[in-house]
Write an enzyme that holds these catalytic residues in place. Structure first.
Site, PDB file in Angstrom:
ATOM      1  CD  GLU A   1      -2.605  -1.005   2.689  1.00  0.00           C
ATOM      2  OE1 GLU A   1      -2.720   0.096   3.255  1.00  0.00           O
ATOM      3  OE2 GLU A   1      -3.099  -2.053   3.108  1.00  0.00           O
TER       4      GLU A   1
ATOM      5  CB  CYS B   1       2.185   7.300   3.553  1.00  0.00           C
ATOM      6  SG  CYS B   1       2.436   6.093   4.827  1.00  0.00           S
TER       7      CYS B   1
ATOM      8  CB  CYS C   1       5.098  -5.339   9.703  1.00  0.00           C
ATOM      9  SG  CYS C   1       6.226  -4.538  10.870  1.00  0.00           S
TER      10      CYS C   1
ATOM     11  CB  CYS D   1       2.550  -2.380  16.742  1.00  0.00           C
ATOM     12  SG  CYS D   1       4.296  -1.942  16.634  1.00  0.00           S
TER      13      CYS D   1
ATOM     14  CB  CYS E   1       0.169  -1.780  13.538  1.00  0.00           C
ATOM     15  SG  CYS E   1       0.750  -1.488  11.872  1.00  0.00           S
TER      16      CYS E   1
ATOM     17  CB  CYS F   1      -0.401   1.286   9.164  1.00  0.00           C
ATOM     18  SG  CYS F   1       1.245   1.099   8.808  1.00  0.00           S
TER      19      CYS F   1
HETATM   20  N1  SAH Z   1       7.236   0.398  11.284  1.00  0.00           N
HETATM   21  C1  SAH Z   1       7.338   1.823  11.303  1.00  0.00           C
HETATM   22  C2  SAH Z   1       6.551   2.523  10.191  1.00  0.00           C
HETATM   23  C3  SAH Z   1       5.182   2.044   9.876  1.00  0.00           C
HETATM   24  S1  SAH Z   1       3.849   2.470  10.945  1.00  0.00           S
HETATM   25  C4  SAH Z   1       6.945   2.376  12.655  1.00  0.00           C
HETATM   26  O1  SAH Z   1       6.453   1.603  13.475  1.00  0.00           O
HETATM   27  O2  SAH Z   1       7.150   3.552  12.903  1.00  0.00           O
HETATM   28  C5  SAH Z   1       3.681   4.221  10.862  1.00  0.00           C
HETATM   29  C6  SAH Z   1       3.046   4.814  12.105  1.00  0.00           C
HETATM   30  O3  SAH Z   1       1.632   4.500  12.159  1.00  0.00           O
HETATM   31  C7  SAH Z   1       3.638   4.282  13.412  1.00  0.00           C
HETATM   32  O4  SAH Z   1       3.843   5.322  14.323  1.00  0.00           O
HETATM   33  C8  SAH Z   1       2.560   3.330  13.862  1.00  0.00           C
HETATM   34  O5  SAH Z   1       2.667   3.027  15.211  1.00  0.00           O
HETATM   35  C9  SAH Z   1       1.312   4.077  13.462  1.00  0.00           C
HETATM   36  N2  SAH Z   1       0.076   3.275  13.444  1.00  0.00           N
HETATM   37  C10 SAH Z   1      -0.080   1.994  13.066  1.00  0.00           C
HETATM   38  N3  SAH Z   1      -1.353   1.595  13.201  1.00  0.00           N
HETATM   39  C11 SAH Z   1      -2.031   2.655  13.663  1.00  0.00           C
HETATM   40  C12 SAH Z   1      -3.403   2.863  14.041  1.00  0.00           C
HETATM   41  N4  SAH Z   1      -4.311   1.899  13.940  1.00  0.00           N
HETATM   42  N5  SAH Z   1      -3.754   4.089  14.493  1.00  0.00           N
HETATM   43  C13 SAH Z   1      -2.829   5.081  14.596  1.00  0.00           C
HETATM   44  N6  SAH Z   1      -1.528   4.937  14.281  1.00  0.00           N
HETATM   45  C14 SAH Z   1      -1.126   3.735  13.826  1.00  0.00           C
END
Ligand code: SAH
Length: 360
Positions: free
Chosen positions: A101, A114, A121, A125, A128, A350
């Site tokens: 994406e 982006c 991944c 998290c 995510c 994401c």
């Molecule tokens: N792996 C990297 C980049 C990808 S995620 C990282 O973790 O920084 C990009 C950002 O989006 C990160 O800060 C992540 O924690 C955030 N993110 C992911 N899912 C999200 C969600 N459901 N709501 C808000 N932020 C989110």
């Protein structure tokens, strides 16, 4: 095309990932004069052509040799969804069928894109969508760069667009962890930053990491003037372990020390990303703990209310609670912005679009 031919084609290097030096080496190998390398770089990285036959000043025999040696495009637009606020989400199919994406976010003055660095991944998290099914594979440098070329081609066909228009800012905040696909991410940044190509200024390129400490340390030696964001999301190890399993590998004291060293070595200030989740990490005591954690550092904090994702039971806090959290940080002298997440109409958090496709 026979199956064997498909496999051979799929394993070819991607033209979008070639640096000017890689073009020079390929021309040398093919016995073509060095000025051809400059022409090829110009066609691919400036004019963004997606067909060898459009390279009008390259002899047909050389084009044929090149086509046998590298793939001019690797990504196909599988879905393009534009939300009412103008945010466009691309679901792109790689040569092997993997879906990735990118999200194009326009404002009045500029376009921010982006991009993804991995299919899936490995870090999982909790909130995510990208990590929900684990890592499939790293993206090649060319697959990262081509996400930018795909969006740039769209920008260029808009009425009144300049012939060399392209996204103004690139954020590595799509699917995947850029510092876990380190070499390809750095090559992609160099290609995008290169004069004569899209020439996107390093300060307009942001790499975001979930906290891969060895990657942060390595990045500080690259001599790149890029922006670094670190996803923090919790002010203590207990909560961060729950939300971000990566914290078990590199706990907060190691991460914060690496970030402080990064700033000392590069002179670049880090932005911490903090996704606010109602009742989990948005209380005044969390904000107080955050100010204590970052008290010796020059940094910025970006607060982002959670975008809802199907597999995570959690909500964005109310606007009042977000503001309360921000006020505590601001009072402590930390430069803090509160972002509203745009593009939710296009499944902009994401990895969500891909997740929906995999489950439909
Ligand atoms: N792996 C990297 C980049 C990808 S995620 C990282 O973790 O920084 C990009 C950002 O989006 C990160 O800060 C992540 O924690 C955030 N993110 C992911 N899912 C999200 C969600 N459901 N709501 C808000 N932020 C989110």
């Amino acid at each position: 095309m026979t199956e064997t031919a498909t496999q051979q084609t799929d394993s070819l290097p991607l033209a979008a990932g070639f640096t000017p030096e890689a073009w020079r080496n390929l021309c040398l190998e093919l016995g073509a004069p060095p000025f051809r390398a400059k022409q090829l770089w110009n066609w691919i990285a400036y004019h963004l052509v997606d067909d060898w036959s459009r390279m009008s000043n390259i002899p047909g025999a050389l084009r044929k040799q090149l086509a046998a040696r590298s793939l001019i495009t690797a990504l196909k637009v599988s879905e393009r969804t534009t939300a009412p606020d103008g945010v466009t989400k691309y679901l792109l199919a790689c040569g092997d069928g993997e879906l990735i994406e990118s999200v194009l976010i326009p404002t009045q003055e500029r376009h921010t894109l982006c991009v993804s660095t991995q299919a899936g991944c490995p870090f999982g998290c909790a909130f995510c969508a990208s990590g929900a099914a684990g890592l499939v594979r790293n993206l090649a440098a060319g697959e990262i760069v081509e996400q930018v070329y795909t969006a740039a081609r769209d920008i260029r066909i808009a009425p009144n667009a300049a012939p060399d228009a392209r996204p103004d800012n690139i954020v590595f905040m799509g699917m995947g962890e850029p510092l876990a696909n380190y070499d390809n991410t750095i090559t992609a940044i160099r290609v995008l930053n290169e004069p004569g190509g899209l020439n996107i200024g390093a300060r307009r390129i942001t790499v975001s990491t979930c906290g891969v400490v060895p990657g942060i340390r390595k990045l500080s030696g690259e001599g790149l003037q890029i922006e670094l964001s670190v996803s923090l999301h919790a002010p203590d190890d207990k909560l961060r372990n729950e939300l971000m399993p990566v914290n078990n590998l590199w706990p907060l004291h190691e991460l914060i020390e690496a970030c402080a060293d990064y700033t000392a070595l590069t002179g670049r200030i880090i932005t911490y990303e903090y996704t606010l989740i109602a009742g989990r990490n948005d209380q005044p005591h969390h904000a107080d703990a955050l100010t204590r954690l970052l008290r010796y550092q020059q940094c910025r904090i970006n607060l982002i209310p959670l975008s809802p994702v199907p597999h995570f039971t959690g909500n964005a806090p109310t606007a009042a609670n977000c503001a309360r959290f921000q006020a505590i940080l601001t009072r402590a002298g930390i430069n803090t912005t509160l972002r509203n997440s745009r593009g939710s109409g296009a499944d902009a958090a994401c990895g969500q679009l891909r997740l929906r496709r995999r489950h439909s």
